[in-house]
Design an enzyme around this catalytic site. Structure first.
Site, PDB file in Angstrom:
ATOM      1  N   LYS A  11       0.812  -1.218   0.000  1.00  0.00           N
ATOM      2  CA  LYS A  11       0.000   0.000   0.000  1.00  0.00           C
ATOM      3  C   LYS A  11       0.855   1.282   0.000  1.00  0.00           C
ATOM      4  O   LYS A  11       2.051   1.249   0.309  1.00  0.00           O
ATOM      5  CB  LYS A  11      -0.922  -0.025   1.225  1.00  0.00           C
ATOM      6  CG  LYS A  11      -1.960  -1.144   1.184  1.00  0.00           C
ATOM      7  CD  LYS A  11      -2.929  -1.044   2.366  1.00  0.00           C
ATOM      8  CE  LYS A  11      -4.023  -2.089   2.286  1.00  0.00           C
ATOM      9  NZ  LYS A  11      -5.029  -1.924   3.380  1.00  0.00           N
ATOM     10  N   TYR A  51     -12.360  -1.814  -3.835  1.00  0.00           N
ATOM     11  CA  TYR A  51     -12.906  -1.960  -2.477  1.00  0.00           C
ATOM     12  C   TYR A  51     -14.429  -1.855  -2.445  1.00  0.00           C
ATOM     13  O   TYR A  51     -15.002  -1.557  -1.384  1.00  0.00           O
ATOM     14  CB  TYR A  51     -12.280  -0.915  -1.551  1.00  0.00           C
ATOM     15  CG  TYR A  51     -10.901  -1.301  -1.022  1.00  0.00           C
ATOM     16  CD1 TYR A  51     -10.718  -2.463  -0.261  1.00  0.00           C
ATOM     17  CD2 TYR A  51      -9.793  -0.505  -1.264  1.00  0.00           C
ATOM     18  CE1 TYR A  51      -9.468  -2.818   0.220  1.00  0.00           C
ATOM     19  CE2 TYR A  51      -8.530  -0.851  -0.766  1.00  0.00           C
ATOM     20  CZ  TYR A  51      -8.380  -2.010  -0.029  1.00  0.00           C
ATOM     21  OH  TYR A  51      -7.147  -2.360   0.475  1.00  0.00           O
ATOM     22  N   ARG A 104       2.181  -6.467   9.158  1.00  0.00           N
ATOM     23  CA  ARG A 104       1.444  -5.316   9.695  1.00  0.00           C
ATOM     24  C   ARG A 104       1.965  -4.898  11.060  1.00  0.00           C
ATOM     25  O   ARG A 104       1.984  -3.707  11.384  1.00  0.00           O
ATOM     26  CB  ARG A 104      -0.051  -5.631   9.720  1.00  0.00           C
ATOM     27  CG  ARG A 104      -0.662  -5.534   8.304  1.00  0.00           C
ATOM     28  CD  ARG A 104      -2.049  -6.099   8.236  1.00  0.00           C
ATOM     29  NE  ARG A 104      -2.774  -5.656   7.042  1.00  0.00           N
ATOM     30  CZ  ARG A 104      -3.955  -6.122   6.671  1.00  0.00           C
ATOM     31  NH1 ARG A 104      -4.550  -7.058   7.400  1.00  0.00           N
ATOM     32  NH2 ARG A 104      -4.554  -5.665   5.590  1.00  0.00           N
ATOM     33  N   ASN A 114      -2.102   0.087   6.794  1.00  0.00           N
ATOM     34  CA  ASN A 114      -1.554  -1.148   7.364  1.00  0.00           C
ATOM     35  C   ASN A 114      -0.671  -1.911   6.374  1.00  0.00           C
ATOM     36  O   ASN A 114      -0.499  -3.119   6.464  1.00  0.00           O
ATOM     37  CB  ASN A 114      -2.690  -2.013   7.913  1.00  0.00           C
ATOM     38  CG  ASN A 114      -3.765  -2.286   6.882  1.00  0.00           C
ATOM     39  OD1 ASN A 114      -3.605  -1.952   5.707  1.00  0.00           O
ATOM     40  ND2 ASN A 114      -4.848  -2.897   7.301  1.00  0.00           N
ATOM     41  N   HIS A 117      -2.349  -5.391   1.439  1.00  0.00           N
ATOM     42  CA  HIS A 117      -3.649  -6.026   1.218  1.00  0.00           C
ATOM     43  C   HIS A 117      -3.404  -7.478   0.836  1.00  0.00           C
ATOM     44  O   HIS A 117      -2.415  -7.782   0.159  1.00  0.00           O
ATOM     45  CB  HIS A 117      -4.402  -5.335   0.062  1.00  0.00           C
ATOM     46  CG  HIS A 117      -5.570  -6.151  -0.430  1.00  0.00           C
ATOM     47  ND1 HIS A 117      -6.799  -6.101   0.169  1.00  0.00           N
ATOM     48  CD2 HIS A 117      -5.653  -7.088  -1.420  1.00  0.00           C
ATOM     49  CE1 HIS A 117      -7.619  -6.965  -0.447  1.00  0.00           C
ATOM     50  NE2 HIS A 117      -6.944  -7.563  -1.411  1.00  0.00           N
ATOM     51  N   GLU A 128      -9.745 -10.434  -7.833  1.00  0.00           N
ATOM     52  CA  GLU A 128      -8.770  -9.365  -7.567  1.00  0.00           C
ATOM     53  C   GLU A 128      -7.547  -9.473  -8.488  1.00  0.00           C
ATOM     54  O   GLU A 128      -7.015  -8.454  -8.936  1.00  0.00           O
ATOM     55  CB  GLU A 128      -8.351  -9.408  -6.090  1.00  0.00           C
ATOM     56  CG  GLU A 128      -9.505  -9.017  -5.162  1.00  0.00           C
ATOM     57  CD  GLU A 128      -9.151  -9.071  -3.693  1.00  0.00           C
ATOM     58  OE1 GLU A 128      -8.009  -9.437  -3.346  1.00  0.00           O
ATOM     59  OE2 GLU A 128     -10.026  -8.740  -2.872  1.00  0.00           O
TER      60      GLU A 128
HETATM   61  P1  ADP Z   1      -8.184  -6.675   5.638  1.00  0.00           P
HETATM   62  O1  ADP Z   1      -7.344  -5.752   4.765  1.00  0.00           O
HETATM   63  O2  ADP Z   1      -7.431  -7.161   6.843  1.00  0.00           O
HETATM   64  O3  ADP Z   1      -8.817  -7.782   4.849  1.00  0.00           O
HETATM   65  P2  ADP Z   1     -10.798  -5.381   5.635  1.00  0.00           P
HETATM   66  O4  ADP Z   1     -11.078  -6.136   4.368  1.00  0.00           O
HETATM   67  O5  ADP Z   1     -11.785  -5.458   6.737  1.00  0.00           O
HETATM   68  O6  ADP Z   1      -9.369  -5.786   6.238  1.00  0.00           O
HETATM   69  O7  ADP Z   1     -10.628  -3.834   5.301  1.00  0.00           O
HETATM   70  C1  ADP Z   1      -9.980  -3.418   4.117  1.00  0.00           C
HETATM   71  C2  ADP Z   1      -9.049  -2.285   4.458  1.00  0.00           C
HETATM   72  O8  ADP Z   1      -9.835  -1.174   4.917  1.00  0.00           O
HETATM   73  C3  ADP Z   1      -8.083  -2.540   5.610  1.00  0.00           C
HETATM   74  O9  ADP Z   1      -6.923  -3.242   5.224  1.00  0.00           O
HETATM   75  C4  ADP Z   1      -7.762  -1.128   6.068  1.00  0.00           C
HETATM   76  O10 ADP Z   1      -6.839  -0.489   5.187  1.00  0.00           O
HETATM   77  C5  ADP Z   1      -9.133  -0.462   5.917  1.00  0.00           C
HETATM   78  N1  ADP Z   1      -9.891  -0.520   7.184  1.00  0.00           N
HETATM   79  C6  ADP Z   1     -10.522  -1.600   7.713  1.00  0.00           C
HETATM   80  N2  ADP Z   1     -11.143  -1.287   8.874  1.00  0.00           N
HETATM   81  C7  ADP Z   1     -10.891   0.026   9.089  1.00  0.00           C
HETATM   82  C8  ADP Z   1     -11.240   0.958  10.111  1.00  0.00           C
HETATM   83  N3  ADP Z   1     -11.974   0.582  11.168  1.00  0.00           N
HETATM   84  N4  ADP Z   1     -10.798   2.233  10.002  1.00  0.00           N
HETATM   85  C9  ADP Z   1     -10.057   2.632   8.937  1.00  0.00           C
HETATM   86  N5  ADP Z   1      -9.699   1.817   7.926  1.00  0.00           N
HETATM   87  C10 ADP Z   1     -10.094   0.522   7.992  1.00  0.00           C
HETATM   88 MG    MG Z   2     -10.231  -7.686   3.282  1.00  0.00          MG
END
Ligand code: ADP
Ligand code: MG
Length: 140
Positions: A11, A51, A104, A114, A117, A128
């Site tokens: 990212k 997304y 992370r 973080n 992805h 994807e």
């Molecule tokens: P992951 O990337 O671990 O699969 P998610 O699919 O739930 O997590 O979310 C996609 C991305 O959205 C996350 O990697 C992060 O960058 C962002 N994100 C998720 N939850 C939050 C939150 N509560 N506040 C801000 N950004 C978030």
């Molecule tokens: Mg995800």
């Protein structure tokens, strides 16, 4: 066990800090093979499309702004169990609570920024990967 493929994105928070090599080293040490990779700058619309499942979430707009704010490195990773293996080395969404040794935990800035992805299922991995790569760009 058959080989599996997953989509990974390094990212903007990580490309800005020039740590793409450190992240690739963690992926490779975990046994994942980088079979396609390119550095791109996503448009806001591209980030929104990627997304789309999170469209209704309060963080959606900020997330799409962040993902299009600087270059990303999109990659296809291959191994047995690549999807689960990558999710494991990535660590949980929030760097603050991610396990020690995960990408992370070591590199993530906060729950949004973080660093990486990773696809969360075989079905999503296929969608994807096709979002960013033509089949001939993937060389296993
Ligand atoms: P992951 O990337 O671990 O699969 P998610 O699919 O739930 O997590 O979310 C996609 C991305 O959205 C996350 O990697 C992060 O960058 C962002 N994100 C998720 N939850 C939050 C939150 N509560 N506040 C801000 N950004 C978030
Ligand atoms: Mg995800």
């Amino acid at each position: 066990m058959p080989l599996e493929r997953t989509l990974s994105i390094i990212k903007p928070d990580a490309t800005k800090r020039n740590i793409t090599g450190k992240i690739n080293a963690k992926l490779e040490e975990a046994g994942l093979r980088i079979v396609a990779q390119k550095r791109i700058r996503m448009t806001k619309a591209q980030a929104e499309g990627f997304y789309a499942v999170h469209e209704a979430r309060p963080f959606f707009n900020d997330l799409c702004n962040a993902m299009s704010s600087a270059p990303v490195v999109v990659q296809v990773l291959e191994s047995e169990n690549a999807i689960a293996k990558n999710r494991e080395i990535m660590g949980s969404t929030n760097p603050a609570t991610a396990d020690a040794g995960t990408i992370r935990k070591e590199f993530g800035v906060n729950i949004q920024d973080n660093s990486v992805h990773g696809s969360d299922s075989l079905e999503n991995a296929k969608i994807e990967i096709a979002y960013f790569f033509r089949p001939e760009e993937i060389v296993g």
